[in-house]
Scaffold this active site. Structure first.
Site, PDB file in Angstrom:
ATOM      1  N   ARG A 101       5.735   0.267  -5.867  1.00  0.00           N
ATOM      2  CA  ARG A 101       5.414  -0.508  -4.590  1.00  0.00           C
ATOM      3  C   ARG A 101       4.829  -1.532  -4.855  1.00  0.00           C
ATOM      4  O   ARG A 101       4.683  -2.615  -3.914  1.00  0.00           O
ATOM      5  CB  ARG A 101       4.928   0.325  -3.441  1.00  0.00           C
ATOM      6  CG  ARG A 101       5.798   1.593  -3.021  1.00  0.00           C
ATOM      7  CD  ARG A 101       5.008   2.386  -2.273  1.00  0.00           C
ATOM      8  NE  ARG A 101       4.683   2.066  -1.059  1.00  0.00           N
ATOM      9  CZ  ARG A 101       5.355   2.480   0.061  1.00  0.00           C
ATOM     10  NH1 ARG A 101       6.396   3.020  -0.223  1.00  0.00           N
ATOM     11  NH2 ARG A 101       4.750   1.983   1.199  1.00  0.00           N
ATOM     12  N   CYS A 147       0.833  -1.519  -0.019  1.00  0.00           N
ATOM     13  CA  CYS A 147      -0.042  -0.072  -0.003  1.00  0.00           C
ATOM     14  C   CYS A 147       0.840   1.269   0.019  1.00  0.00           C
ATOM     15  O   CYS A 147       1.716   1.093   0.598  1.00  0.00           O
ATOM     16  CB  CYS A 147      -0.757   0.003   1.150  1.00  0.00           C
ATOM     17  SG  CYS A 147      -2.025  -1.362   1.451  1.00  0.00           S
ATOM     18  N   LYS A 177       7.110  -4.601  -3.713  1.00  0.00           N
ATOM     19  CA  LYS A 177       8.545  -4.379  -3.564  1.00  0.00           C
ATOM     20  C   LYS A 177       8.561  -4.349  -2.196  1.00  0.00           C
ATOM     21  O   LYS A 177       9.549  -4.846  -1.502  1.00  0.00           O
ATOM     22  CB  LYS A 177       8.526  -2.737  -4.199  1.00  0.00           C
ATOM     23  CG  LYS A 177      10.142  -2.256  -3.852  1.00  0.00           C
ATOM     24  CD  LYS A 177      10.956  -2.915  -4.884  1.00  0.00           C
ATOM     25  CE  LYS A 177      12.414  -2.471  -4.621  1.00  0.00           C
ATOM     26  NZ  LYS A 177      13.343  -3.541  -5.078  1.00  0.00           N
ATOM     27  N   GLU A 200      19.708 -17.043  -5.772  1.00  0.00           N
ATOM     28  CA  GLU A 200      19.416 -15.406  -6.197  1.00  0.00           C
ATOM     29  C   GLU A 200      18.784 -15.766  -7.740  1.00  0.00           C
ATOM     30  O   GLU A 200      17.768 -14.899  -7.991  1.00  0.00           O
ATOM     31  CB  GLU A 200      20.205 -14.728  -6.099  1.00  0.00           C
ATOM     32  CG  GLU A 200      20.008 -13.222  -6.355  1.00  0.00           C
ATOM     33  CD  GLU A 200      18.733 -12.665  -6.048  1.00  0.00           C
ATOM     34  OE1 GLU A 200      18.152 -13.070  -4.867  1.00  0.00           O
ATOM     35  OE2 GLU A 200      18.493 -11.535  -6.483  1.00  0.00           O
ATOM     36  N   LYS A 226      15.079 -14.625  -9.141  1.00  0.00           N
ATOM     37  CA  LYS A 226      14.600 -13.538 -10.113  1.00  0.00           C
ATOM     38  C   LYS A 226      13.907 -14.309 -11.225  1.00  0.00           C
ATOM     39  O   LYS A 226      12.980 -13.687 -11.584  1.00  0.00           O
ATOM     40  CB  LYS A 226      15.942 -13.168 -10.750  1.00  0.00           C
ATOM     41  CG  LYS A 226      16.980 -12.392  -9.905  1.00  0.00           C
ATOM     42  CD  LYS A 226      16.270 -10.891  -9.587  1.00  0.00           C
ATOM     43  CE  LYS A 226      15.681 -10.966  -8.434  1.00  0.00           C
ATOM     44  NZ  LYS A 226      15.901 -10.745  -7.087  1.00  0.00           N
ATOM     45  N   GLU A 241      10.238 -15.055 -10.034  1.00  0.00           N
ATOM     46  CA  GLU A 241       9.419 -13.604  -9.688  1.00  0.00           C
ATOM     47  C   GLU A 241       8.990 -12.917 -10.902  1.00  0.00           C
ATOM     48  O   GLU A 241       7.828 -12.587 -11.126  1.00  0.00           O
ATOM     49  CB  GLU A 241       9.810 -12.974  -8.618  1.00  0.00           C
ATOM     50  CG  GLU A 241      11.043 -12.113  -8.893  1.00  0.00           C
ATOM     51  CD  GLU A 241      11.717 -11.516  -7.526  1.00  0.00           C
ATOM     52  OE1 GLU A 241      10.979 -11.088  -6.507  1.00  0.00           O
ATOM     53  OE2 GLU A 241      13.006 -11.226  -7.427  1.00  0.00           O
TER      54      GLU A 241
END
Ligand code: UD1
Ligand code: BG6
Length: 687
Positions: free
Chosen positions: A33, A2, A682, A560, A564, A567
């Site tokens: 965000r 939010c 985010k 990692e 990536k 996602e």
């Protein structure tokens, strides 16, 4: 997650078009965000009337909805307060109804936008329902507006700030919110931007603490009246009345309030285009803006904390948060890495004299050296960067190291002691799980260290000391440059800790020399961009799954890379420790399964080659990430991504970049929204 944006103009005439555009633009700046719906409340045509607009989907859809509703855009307001919000659904699905702002009643006497979570909303809701309130949404937020109305109806003469404090006192959880004309904050933080035509008299705002026994007579009697008439659970606080001291910053020489505009947001990036003058609220601050005056109140007596909030000038330039020549923020951030890691090291690493100075740790470094354990705690990508540096910490400091996922650490209620040092690594500095773990460690008396990108974020403020990674704003939801900067910041941390160890002298020099060359090596690797793009189209298009194999320090790189890829491209990708291949995963391997293997040379290279041979023997055709001209992979048919060689403990910094590019091109190839992947945010400020 939010986002909140508010705009207040006082004695600065603005028409509704300007106000709505300002709010919509503010929301657009918060889009990165992550959110699923957006809404706003502005004043209506008549006095005390409110117009609210809410829409599911992007801010652009809210803009369309407002255009279709045809409000009178020419209506002008000399003074006005508008609030707006991007919502990421937690309590209740993304619907117009559940969209913020929420209201106290059909007349919108109180409107609220909120970021975070109210953990006791069920109890409040039950209580308010028993008082006759009818709830319209499934959100936790709605109870705030209704609670304000309930308390206000009981005490119609109550001061607005007294009311706001009473409301906040009843709320449990983590929240930042705008309530009509006020904004209280208890993580995540709120930033207030201020624009005045004349220079401000002073660059700070005084904080007004509640003071028991020092109430002006008139307010003390009002207070007593409130206490008497509200014996309920929801009694307003009895010792929180404010002093009427004026905030000097906004007064003229003769003490009259000046024309001023206020921009309220969960994020400075929504404010920079309007003003560079900002003020960060601290935990539990309540800002009250009324008739051009900004006052800051606290629920408590002066507890020794600062009694002013400084109005700072932020240096975040708008172009810095714009995409420039790149198609996506993520792409821009990948390509920024040669500069961002230099910024992480600037003023800290002296490659000539072979010295590291981390200003933020200077006073604590000898205490940390003596700790019995170093516990790294983080989530997501930040957790992977901790995994990636575990080896170098063990080697240089010889202190036992633990690396923990914040949520799991809390689930286990893991033991923490006063002589532990807990390091919290977070790009945003706001991740709820990490923040809760930080509070947990603080309660147990451990020394806490932050490794954070966002200055002024909760983790940065709450830790005893720390290092800002200085990577610059990261907007793409998939973290890239923050990972490499965290990695470098932590290697410098390990170098600082081992400064007093003569036996590590040579190794430390070797690592510092390596760090000095990394930026140039990043540039070399980024030249592979086009060939990686082609490789993605050739080998990974329409695949169902992908394996990423690494060993030792390259296993975190594989983790990692796999995160990536998952996602942003939504392709299932699994990182496997090469040594574990034979214990199960080998069963998946055949000539069809796409595999990437990290095979740069280090002390485990021979063992890593075993895994390579096992894959080849099953007909697998792995793509290898290796050093240039490695004779092991000289066969013409071997698909290679060649990355320069560096010191073994820094090699992961280089190896991760091709994987970032693979994930990027896979997502672009699928036509996906690279910067805003579905279901992800985010900054995850809920548990
Ligand atoms: C600081 C200044 C930098 C200036 C430099 C000059 C800030 C934010 N940084 O950088 O602009 O150029 O001095 O010497 O003003 N901290 C925490 N937790 C965290 C991160 C940091 O408590 O998670 C604390 C540090 O302990 C320190 C302060 O915040 O007290 C600033 O940290 P950092 O920016 O890393 O310090 P410097 O690199 O010295
Ligand atoms: C979210 C992000 O899940 O939080 C990830 O989508 C990120 O990219 C994770 O790694 C942790 O965030 P932070 O800000 O604590 O580093």
């Amino acid at each position: 997650m939010c986002g909140i944006f508010g705009y207040i103009n006082y004695l600065v005439e603005r028409d509704r078009q300007f106000i709505i555009d300002t709010l919509l633009n503010g929301l657009s700046r918060l889009e990165y965000r992550g959110y699923d719906s957006a809404g706003m409340a502005v004043d209506g045509d008549k006095k005390n009337e409110v117009q609210a607009f809410k829409e599911v989907g992007k801010v652009a859809k809210l803009r369309e909805l407002i255009a279709e509703s045809k409000p009178d855009m020419t209506k002008s307001f000399e003074s006005h307060a508008g609030i707006s919000h991007t919502r990421w659904a937690t309590h209740g699905t993304p619907t117009r109804q559940n969209c913020h702002p929420h209201r106290s009643d059909a007349t919108w006497e109180f409107a609220v936008v909120h970021n975070g979570i109210i953990t006791n909303y069920k109890e409040l809701k039950a209580l308010l329902e028993s008082k006759g309130f009818r709830f319209e949404t499934e959100t936790d937020t709605e109870c705030i507006a209704k609670l304000a109305k309930y308390l206000y109806d009981q005490h119609p003469d109550i001061e607005f700030t007294v009311l706001a404090k009473a409301v906040i006192k009843e709320l449990e959880g983590a929240f930042g919110l705008l309530l009509k004309l006020s904004l209280p904050a208890r993580v995540p933080p709120l930033v207030i931007g201020v624009r005045t035509s004349k220079k401000m008299k002073v660059d700070f705002v005084d904080v007004e603490f509640s003071e028991e026994g020092a109430l002006p007579a008139e307010q003390a009697s009002q207070n007593a009246a409130i206490k008497k008439s509200s014996a309920s659970l929801l009694a307003p606080p009895d010792k929180s009345l404010l002093h009427r001291s004026q905030s000097r910053a906004f007064l003229s020489d003769d003490g009259i309030p000046q024309p001023a505009e206020f921009f309220l947001s969960s994020d400075p990036s929504a404010i920079v285009e309007h003003t560079k003058k900002v003020l960060y609220l601290e935990d539990d601050d309540i800002a009250h803006i009324h008739e051009g005056q900004l006052n800051i109140h606290r629920l408590t007596k002066n507890d020794g904390t600062s009694n002013v909030r400084t109005i700072q000038t932020i240096e975040l330039e708008l172009q810095e948060i714009m995409k420039g020549k790149f198609d996506h923020f993520m792409q821009k951030e990948i390509f920024e890495q040669p500069e961002s890691i230099v910024n992480t090291m600037r003023g800290r690493l002296d490659t000539v004299n072979k010295k590291v100075t981390l200003g933020g740790l200077r006073q604590y470094i000898s205490t940390i050296r003596r700790c019995r354990r170093l516990i790294f705690i983080a989530c997501g990508t930040s957790y992977h960067s901790c995994m990636a540096v575990r080896g170098v910490f063990e080697e240089l400091t010889e202190i036992p190291i633990a690396v923990e996922l914040a949520s799991d650490f809390l689930d286990r209620q893991a033991p923490v002691f006063r002589d532990d040092t807990c390091v919290f690594v977070s790009q945003s500095g706001e991740t709820a799980d990490s923040l809760m773990a930080l509070r947990y460690c603080l309660e147990r008396g451990a020394l806490t260290v932050g490794v954070v990108n966002v200055v002024g974020s909760s983790i940065s403020l709450l830790t005893h000391c720390g290092v800002h990674i200085n990577a610059g704003p990261e907007i793409g939801v998939a973290s890239t440059k923050a990972y490499t900067s965290q990695f470098v910041a932590m290697v410098m941390f390990a170098l600082s800790l081992s400064e007093d160890r003569a036996s590590k002298h040579q190794r430390r020099e070797e690592i510092m020399e390596g760090l000095g060359k990394i930026s140039e090596q990043f540039r070399e690797i980024l030249k592979l961009n086009d060939s990686i793009k082609d490789m993605c189209a050739k080998f990974f298009k329409d695949q169902k799954s992908l394996l990423l194999l690494g060993r030792g320090a390259q296993f975190p790189t594989a983790l990692e890379g796999a995160l990536k890829i998952k996602e942003i491209s939504y392709l299932h990708c699994e990182a496997v420790m090469s040594g574990e291949l034979k214990h199960g995963v080998l069963a998946l391997v055949d000539e069809n399964l796409p595999i990437i293997m990290i095979l740069t040379r280090d002390n485990l290279f021979t063992k890593s080659l075993n895994a390579y041979q096992q894959v080849i023997a099953r007909g697998g055709r792995p793509i290898v990430i290796c050093n240039p001209d490695d004779p092991e992979f000289s066969a013409a048919q071997t698909e290679k991504i060649a990355v320069p060689k560096t010191v073994d403990c820094l090699q992961g910094l280089l190896n991760v970049i091709p994987l970032q590019l693979v994930s990027y091109w896979l997502a672009v190839g699928e036509g996906l929204n690279v910067d805003f992947p579905r279901n992800l945010a985010k900054s995850v400020t809920v548990e």
